[in-house]
Write an enzyme that holds these catalytic residues in place. Structure first.
Site, PDB file in Angstrom:
ATOM      1  N   GLY A 275       0.793  -1.234   0.000  1.00 26.63           N
ATOM      2  CA  GLY A 275       0.000   0.000   0.000  1.00 26.63           C
ATOM      3  C   GLY A 275       0.817   1.272   0.000  1.00 26.63           C
ATOM      4  O   GLY A 275       0.277   2.363   0.154  1.00 26.63           O
ATOM      5  N   THR A 276       2.142   1.153  -0.180  1.00 26.27           N
ATOM      6  CA  THR A 276       2.962   2.370  -0.157  1.00 26.27           C
ATOM      7  C   THR A 276       3.160   2.943  -1.561  1.00 26.27           C
ATOM      8  O   THR A 276       3.967   3.842  -1.761  1.00 26.27           O
ATOM      9  CB  THR A 276       4.332   2.104   0.494  1.00 26.27           C
ATOM     10  N   LYS A 278       3.872   1.234  -4.670  1.00 24.95           N
ATOM     11  CA  LYS A 278       4.874   0.680  -5.584  1.00 24.95           C
ATOM     12  C   LYS A 278       4.272   0.488  -6.981  1.00 24.95           C
ATOM     13  O   LYS A 278       4.892   0.839  -7.984  1.00 24.95           O
ATOM     14  CB  LYS A 278       5.421  -0.647  -5.026  1.00 24.95           C
ATOM     15  N   THR A 279       3.059  -0.058  -7.016  1.00 23.08           N
ATOM     16  CA  THR A 279       2.406  -0.265  -8.313  1.00 23.08           C
ATOM     17  C   THR A 279       2.068   1.085  -8.943  1.00 23.08           C
ATOM     18  O   THR A 279       2.273   1.297 -10.150  1.00 23.08           O
ATOM     19  CB  THR A 279       1.103  -1.074  -8.110  1.00 23.08           C
ATOM     20  N   HIS A 483       5.842   3.591  29.038  1.00 18.86           N
ATOM     21  CA  HIS A 483       6.620   2.731  28.134  1.00 18.86           C
ATOM     22  C   HIS A 483       7.487   3.588  27.194  1.00 18.86           C
ATOM     23  O   HIS A 483       8.694   3.385  27.086  1.00 18.86           O
ATOM     24  CB  HIS A 483       5.639   1.866  27.322  1.00 18.86           C
ATOM     25  N   GLU A 484       6.861   4.555  26.559  1.00 19.14           N
ATOM     26  CA  GLU A 484       7.636   5.389  25.614  1.00 19.14           C
ATOM     27  C   GLU A 484       8.686   6.217  26.347  1.00 19.14           C
ATOM     28  O   GLU A 484       9.801   6.392  25.862  1.00 19.14           O
ATOM     29  CB  GLU A 484       6.707   6.305  24.809  1.00 19.14           C
ATOM     30  N   HIS A 487      11.769   4.241  26.782  1.00 17.87           N
ATOM     31  CA  HIS A 487      12.627   4.205  25.584  1.00 17.87           C
ATOM     32  C   HIS A 487      13.459   5.480  25.488  1.00 17.87           C
ATOM     33  O   HIS A 487      14.639   5.450  25.166  1.00 17.87           O
ATOM     34  CB  HIS A 487      11.771   4.134  24.312  1.00 17.87           C
TER      35      HIS A 487
HETATM   36  P1  ADP Z   1       1.694  -1.258  -3.378  1.00 12.81           P
HETATM   37  O1  ADP Z   1       1.974  -1.650  -4.799  1.00 12.81           O
HETATM   38  O2  ADP Z   1       2.907  -0.666  -2.692  1.00 12.81           O
HETATM   39  O3  ADP Z   1       1.054  -2.314  -2.538  1.00 12.81           O
HETATM   40  P2  ADP Z   1      -0.234   0.470  -4.600  1.00 12.81           P
HETATM   41  O4  ADP Z   1       0.641   1.184  -5.576  1.00 12.81           O
HETATM   42  O5  ADP Z   1      -1.064  -0.648  -5.138  1.00 12.81           O
HETATM   43  O6  ADP Z   1       0.656  -0.053  -3.389  1.00 12.81           O
HETATM   44  O7  ADP Z   1      -1.139   1.547  -3.864  1.00 12.81           O
HETATM   45  C1  ADP Z   1      -2.516   1.358  -3.651  1.00 12.81           C
HETATM   46  C2  ADP Z   1      -3.237   2.678  -3.730  1.00 12.81           C
HETATM   47  O8  ADP Z   1      -2.838   3.521  -2.651  1.00 12.81           O
HETATM   48  C3  ADP Z   1      -2.924   3.480  -4.980  1.00 12.81           C
HETATM   49  O9  ADP Z   1      -3.730   3.106  -6.069  1.00 12.81           O
HETATM   50  C4  ADP Z   1      -3.223   4.905  -4.522  1.00 12.81           C
HETATM   51  O10 ADP Z   1      -4.607   5.165  -4.571  1.00 12.81           O
HETATM   52  C5  ADP Z   1      -2.814   4.871  -3.059  1.00 12.81           C
HETATM   53  N1  ADP Z   1      -1.436   5.404  -2.862  1.00 12.81           N
HETATM   54  C6  ADP Z   1      -0.367   4.719  -2.405  1.00 12.81           C
HETATM   55  N2  ADP Z   1       0.712   5.531  -2.337  1.00 12.81           N
HETATM   56  C7  ADP Z   1       0.330   6.738  -2.772  1.00 12.81           C
HETATM   57  C8  ADP Z   1       0.996   8.006  -2.967  1.00 12.81           C
HETATM   58  N3  ADP Z   1       2.281   8.181  -2.666  1.00 12.81           N
HETATM   59  N4  ADP Z   1       0.256   9.036  -3.448  1.00 12.81           N
HETATM   60  C9  ADP Z   1      -1.030   8.889  -3.736  1.00 12.81           C
HETATM   61  N5  ADP Z   1      -1.719   7.728  -3.591  1.00 12.81           N
HETATM   62  C10 ADP Z   1      -1.059   6.662  -3.112  1.00 12.81           C
END
Ligand code: ADP
Length: 649
Positions: A275-276, A278-279, A483-484, A487
């Site tokens: 979800g970061t 990459k795709t 806890h924090e 640290h």
């Molecule tokens: P990954 O491939 O890392 O699992 P995705 O590229 O499939 O993540 O991201 C899923 C969705 O999250 C994207 O379609 C977008 O809507 C949102 N998203 C993730 N990163 C970003 C970003 N940097 N800016 C805007 N939207 C993002």
């Protein structure tokens, strides 16, 4: 404001400065600088001011206004001779331009203004040295002044909102001496329709169209459409984004015939949590390079079952890419190719052939110009090293969960100009540890909430769409603070030896996705990685649990569970200490990357005892620090409970 303005009787040298666009730009600039608390700029007293929220279409007019500063009206000729940089194009933020800007700002006697599209696009170093990083003021008031003076009537809210959508230069076509309100409305409308993207754009404005439309107007609930993805428009992409833009520039040179393919970096691996983006990165890279994208998942090929089918699919993907070169070939879930280092077993031969198949394809791709291969994974450690060597997928970039500024940028991106006045900073702060995908989902949910009751989305919808999380009881929250604080205090005591300097600590009373608390550390580079240093790092990791035990009488589950939990990280490091670094009583060593799969340390109680001893020793040290500094921990915990965050440097 511009009392003596007369469009018909101007010396020609001044005419350019007194066009509606230049006058609005001048007024906007002054308002921006004054409201941003940077008045010293007017006296030449500031070195560098960054103005964000600037649309690329407006940049050149605003740059001229900066050059003309104080000389923009007939009656006022005290020029401070400021200079300006248009950074609304992301390409202008390449390292060499940033370097040049810093040099210019440090040697020049003239104040310098940098214009940028978004706050989040300002390079960190520039934001830090600037006297101010301030948002561009809203343009309605300045536009109303000009309309009154040029055309002699007071524009209504609808007309003002429409004029504010136009790029500043277009104001010269829409506002003319003696023009009627009707005609101005029609011309501005025609210009807006001429540029469809302006219809979508909702500039920050007090007086928006939505306010004066009737609720029955269907467009009130219409959602702005997403623009095609390009890296230039994506927030929070960090190093990967910069790499991609460099590649796009190199690719343009390659296509122009001025750069050989062999000088391009044509293979990279993106790794980081799901979800970061990459795709999304691969799609946007193809958009910025203006070349086709071929997207595949290695796991999906593998699901075909037979080795032969998998290899066939792999070769077909490369062959298809070759036909449309130059292009991007995106290989998701690259970890599924595995590694030939896997211990011998049923899988070993399969794995070897898959890796060899991929190597063949990659080397083939290197010989055949035009295919950029981008791999993505959450588990870079399990990919065969030969795949990741220079010349194949040689560039490795980690994408992390976005920081606060990144989260704001991603929210803005998905809001596509809606809710310009929403306090996204507060929302993004509340939704810590959220991935880009979670933030996109938040905006989708908020839109859905509003759509279902047929009204436009509000800031409250965004808050309502936040995952509910769990509100901690007083006792649980107090434990989290203790806890924090543990640290932090252990971190401060051990910083010189461990190389970890605590910088900021944050707790949340409402816990979402299991992430409520966090202490951030700066890592000192190049520290002597002695036995003492590694032990000190473990002590800091255990400082939180030690504080719980000493101050509250018992430990809780806060230390374990998830992959990144204190005890799990401490166990990993203690295992490396014993079985990889040779820092315990033995010298035999297993590479850290193979520890997870190596039977060496998992088998037998004796091995576990060795790890347990390291952990026990370090926990003892952590408790001793906490005992000695319990008053400080108590004080910091109480402060955290009140303020939720403390910055330490
Ligand atoms: P990954 O491939 O890392 O699992 P995705 O590229 O499939 O993540 O991201 C899923 C969705 O999250 C994207 O379609 C977008 O809507 C949102 N998203 C993730 N990163 C970003 C970003 N940097 N800016 C805007 N939207 C993002």
């Amino acid at each position: 404001m511009h009392d003596r303005l007369d469009f018909n009787d101007l010396p020609t040298s001044l005419a350019g400065r007194l066009t509606p666009s230049a006058l609005v730009a001048d007024a906007l600039l002054r308002q921006t600088i004054t409201e941003g608390g940077c008045e010293r700029f007017f006296e030449g007293g500031s070195r560098l001011v960054v103005i964000h929220g600037v649309r690329p279409d407006d940049a050149s007019v605003l740059c001229d206004a900066v050059h003309d500063l104080i000389g923009g009206t007939v009656e006022c000729f005290v020029q401070i001779n400021a200079s300006a940089r248009d950074w609304t194009d992301l390409a202008s933020q390449r390292p060499q331009y940033v370097e040049r800007l810093l040099m210019d700002a440090s040697v020049s006697t003239r104040p310098l203004a940098v214009l940028s599209r978004r706050r989040t696009e300002v390079p960190g170093v520039v934001g830090t040295v600037a006297d101010g990083v301030i948002p561009l003021a809203r343009s309605q008031e300045a536009i109303a002044d000009i309309v009154r003076e040029a055309a002699g009537f007071q524009p209504d809210e609808r007309l003002l909102a429409r004029l504010a959508r136009l790029p500043l230069p277009f104001l010269n076509l829409a506002i003319r001496p003696g023009m009627s309100a009707d005609r101005m409305w029609r011309i501005a409308g025609r210009l807006v329709r001429h540029r469809p993207e302006l219809e979508r754009e909702r500039r920050p404005a007090k007086l928006t169209d939505a306010k004066v439309r009737k609720p029955s107007d269907a467009s009130v609930v219409a959602t702005p459409q997403p623009a095609p993805e390009r890296l230039e428009d994506l927030p929070g992409m960090g190093e990967a984004g910069r790499w991609g833009l460099r590649l796009a520039a190199d690719l343009a040179e390659y296509r122009a015939g001025t750069l050989p393919w062999s000088d391009l970096e044509s293979g990279m691996l993106l790794h980081g949590p799901p979800g970061t983006g990459k795709t999304l990165f691969a799609r946007a890279l193809a958009g910025s390079c203006e070349i086709p994208l071929h997207s595949h998942s290695i796991a999906a090929w593998q699901a075909k079952g037979h080795l032969g089918d998998m290899l066939k699919a792999m070769r077909a993907a490369f062959a298809e890419a070759r036909k449309s070169a130059p292009c991007i070939l995106f290989l998701d879930e690259l970890d599924s190719v595995g590694s030939r280092d896997e211990p011998l077993g049923d899988n070993a031969s399969y794995q070897r052939q898959v890796v060899n198949g991929l190597l063949e394809c990659l080397d083939g791709a290197a010989q055949r110009d035009g295919i950029i291969v981008v791999g993505a994974t959450n588990k870079p450690d399990v990919i065969d090293r030969a795949v990741l060597r220079p010349g194949r997928l040689g560039r490795h970039i980690e994408v992390r969960l976005p920081d606060l500024a990144g989260r704001v940028g991603i929210l803005e991106h998905h809001l596509r100009g809606e809710l310009p006045d929403a306090n996204l900073m507060r929302l993004a702060d509340e939704f810590g540890e959220a991935s880009g995908a979670a933030l996109a989902q938040l905006v989708r949910e908020a839109r859905g909430l509003a759509r279902r009751v047929r009204r436009s989305m509000s800031e409250a919808d965004l808050w309502a769409a936040l995952p509910p999380g769990v509100l901690l009881s007083d006792a649980a929250f107090r434990r989290m603070c203790v806890h924090e604080a543990g640290h932090v205090v252990a971190g401060l005591e051990m910083a010189a030896v461990s190389g970890l300097v605590p910088t900021r600590v944050r707790v949340r009373r409402r816990v979402r996705d299991g992430e409520g608390n966090q202490t951030d550390f700066d890592v000192l580079e190049g520290i002597d990685q002695s036995r003492e240093s590694v032990e000190a790092q473990i002590v800091v990791m255990l400082g939180g649990l030690a504080a719980e035990e000493v101050l509250l009488g018992s430990r809780s589950t806060l230390g374990g569970g998830s992959r990144d939990a204190d005890l799990v990280r401490a166990t990993r490091l203690a295992t490396s200490f014993e079985f990889s670094f040779g820092l315990g009583g033995h010298l035999h060593s297993v590479p850290t990357t193979e520890l997870a799969s190596a039977a060496a340390w998992r088998d037998g109680e004796r091995s576990r005892d060795r790890v347990e001893q390291v952990l026990g020793r370090c926990f003892g040290k952590a408790k001793a620090i906490v005992e000695r500094r319990r008053e400080e921990i108590n004080a910091l915990a109480s402060r955290l409970a009140k303020t939720n965050a403390v910055t330490l440097t």
